[in-house]
Enzyme design. Structure first.
Site, PDB file in Angstrom:
ATOM      1  N   LYS A  84      10.615   3.622  -6.274  1.00  0.00           N
ATOM      2  CA  LYS A  84      10.362   2.584  -5.281  1.00  0.00           C
ATOM      3  C   LYS A  84      11.298   1.413  -5.534  1.00  0.00           C
ATOM      4  O   LYS A  84      11.808   1.213  -6.637  1.00  0.00           O
ATOM      5  CB  LYS A  84       8.903   2.118  -5.346  1.00  0.00           C
ATOM      6  N   GLU A  99       5.546   4.192  -9.713  1.00  0.00           N
ATOM      7  CA  GLU A  99       6.467   5.091  -9.005  1.00  0.00           C
ATOM      8  C   GLU A  99       7.896   4.594  -9.221  1.00  0.00           C
ATOM      9  O   GLU A  99       8.291   3.560  -8.682  1.00  0.00           O
ATOM     10  CB  GLU A  99       6.108   5.135  -7.521  1.00  0.00           C
ATOM     11  N   GLU A 150      -4.856  -1.064   1.493  1.00  0.00           N
ATOM     12  CA  GLU A 150      -4.079  -1.273   0.264  1.00  0.00           C
ATOM     13  C   GLU A 150      -4.422  -2.636  -0.307  1.00  0.00           C
ATOM     14  O   GLU A 150      -4.550  -3.611   0.434  1.00  0.00           O
ATOM     15  CB  GLU A 150      -2.565  -1.270   0.511  1.00  0.00           C
ATOM     16  N   GLU A 156       7.879  -3.115  -7.041  1.00  0.00           N
ATOM     17  CA  GLU A 156       7.094  -2.036  -6.448  1.00  0.00           C
ATOM     18  C   GLU A 156       6.865  -0.877  -7.412  1.00  0.00           C
ATOM     19  O   GLU A 156       6.026  -0.018  -7.158  1.00  0.00           O
ATOM     20  CB  GLU A 156       7.789  -1.528  -5.182  1.00  0.00           C
TER      21      GLU A 156
END
Length: 370
Positions: A324, A321, A272, A329
């Site tokens: 999250k 997203e 990541e 995030e």
């Protein structure tokens, strides 16, 4: 006639040079080992088959999945996309304590899809640490890794599908200078046996590397250009190694930490890395655009300490997203949930030889919220 012949010869030479340039571009792009993490913590994301099509249409040839989502695995059949398949932390205890459970997991999520799904790695757990909130899970990581490995080995696939786990850099005790990188003393009893297993199984360690968080938390000492690949000069000279960007320095601190255990040579895959476009200090669209574009460009080469092989790197994440937390995030996506690209750069077609420095300095003004 003679002049026409010469013109034809010049045209042929120009054509040859163009073909050689295109061949070089394609070879360099083939070396660029970039993938994208497909997270699903959003209630407005497109279905898996459309996501796989989006990967393919954007020439993204590698994916990380955090759990064996069956719709995603079905959609990946015959796509040619290489996959990191995640074992969620919630499954670790069951896989560690029962070899039959591990065999069933491998049958259901690996063997049922292999080889039409090109599973390259199985990531058993993500960011488990023996200290802190997930400490109770740490005892299960290595046994779960070993049970999954043995189930894959029993099928003769252990050379094609490598089994590992993903860590974050909180396990690093010292990272500066990079050559002095070392793991924290209170995690060595957890991590050293894992590194020993990886050496035995010829598997890489998966590591999540985020210059953004280091910059956010240490902006007095870390400059924005160093964090987003735009420093025009070496910032940190560490013996024979010069570091022009924070990503390479963080990555090499992990390489050094592994070396300094004296267990043996283990490769690192960056499982990541990303930069948020909103939601916190230094989290701006322009900062994210420049960091991510340069990360894609950087993937075709190694680090100062490991220069001979490109660094396999996975960008977090495919989408913003909305489920999250914390808020920051929610803003790591390369694409919006409606499948529109957030950033103009791509993953293939053109080869970019250098990290953007002059163009960046000339055309945009980055905001670090300072």
């Amino acid at each position: 006639m003679a002049s026409l012949f010469l013109r034809n010869q010049r045209f042929s030479l120009a054509t040859l040079l163009l073909l050689l340039e295109l061949l070089t571009v394609n070879l360099l792009m083939a070396d660029a080992q970039i993938g994208v993490c497909y997270g699903m913590m959003g209630n407005n994301l497109p279905p898996a088959n459309e996501v796989v099509d989006l990967f393919k249409s954007n020439n993204i040839r590698r994916m990380r999945l955090y759990d064996p989502n069956q719709a995603a695995l079905q959609a990946l059949r015959n796509s040619g996309i290489e996959l990191i398949l995640g074992v969620p932390n919630s499954d670790l205890q069951g896989l560690a304590t029962n070899a039959d459970t591990a065999r069933q997991w491998v049958q259901r999520n690996v063997l049922n899809y292999w080889p039409s799904v090109k599973i390259k790695y199985v990531a058993v757990g993500n960011e488990v640490s023996p200290v802190g909130g997930s400490s109770w899970l740490a005892q299960y990581v290595l046994p779960a890794v070993q049970n999954v490995y043995q189930a894959i080995r029993a099928q003769g696939l252990h050379n094609q599908i490598k089994v590992s786990t993903a860590i974050d850099l909180t396990l690093i005790g010292n990272s500066y200078p990079p050559s002095q990188g070392s793991f924290r003393g209170d995690v060595r009893s957890y991590l050293d046996p894992i590194i020993g297993y990886l050496l035995y199984a010829s598997a890489p360690l998966l590591v999540n590397v985020y210059p953004y968080f280091s910059y956010r938390d240490n902006s007095r000492d870390i400059s924005l250009p160093y964090a987003i690949f735009t420093s025009p000069n070496v910032v940190v000279q560490d013996g024979q190694y010069g570091y022009q960007n924070l990503f390479d320095a963080m990555l090499d601190s992990v390489h050094a930490a592994i070396d300094n255990t004296r267990i043996g040579y283990v490769e690192v895959v960056v499982s990541e890395s990303g930069w948020p476009s909103d939601g916190g200090f230094g989290a701006t669209y322009d900062n994210a655009r420049v960091y991510l574009d340069n990360l894609v460009r950087r993937a075709k080469r190694g680090s100062p300490r490991r220069p001979s092989k490109p660094t396999e790197t996975y960008i977090f994440a495919m989408f913003d997203e909305n489920q999250k937390s914390p808020d920051i995030e929610k803003h790591f996506g390369l694409f919006s949930p409606n499948k529109q690209k957030k950033y103009p750069f791509g993953f293939g077609g053109r080869c970019h030889g250098e990290v953007v420095i002059n163009d960046f300095n000339a055309t945009i003004s980055l905001k670090s919220d300072m």
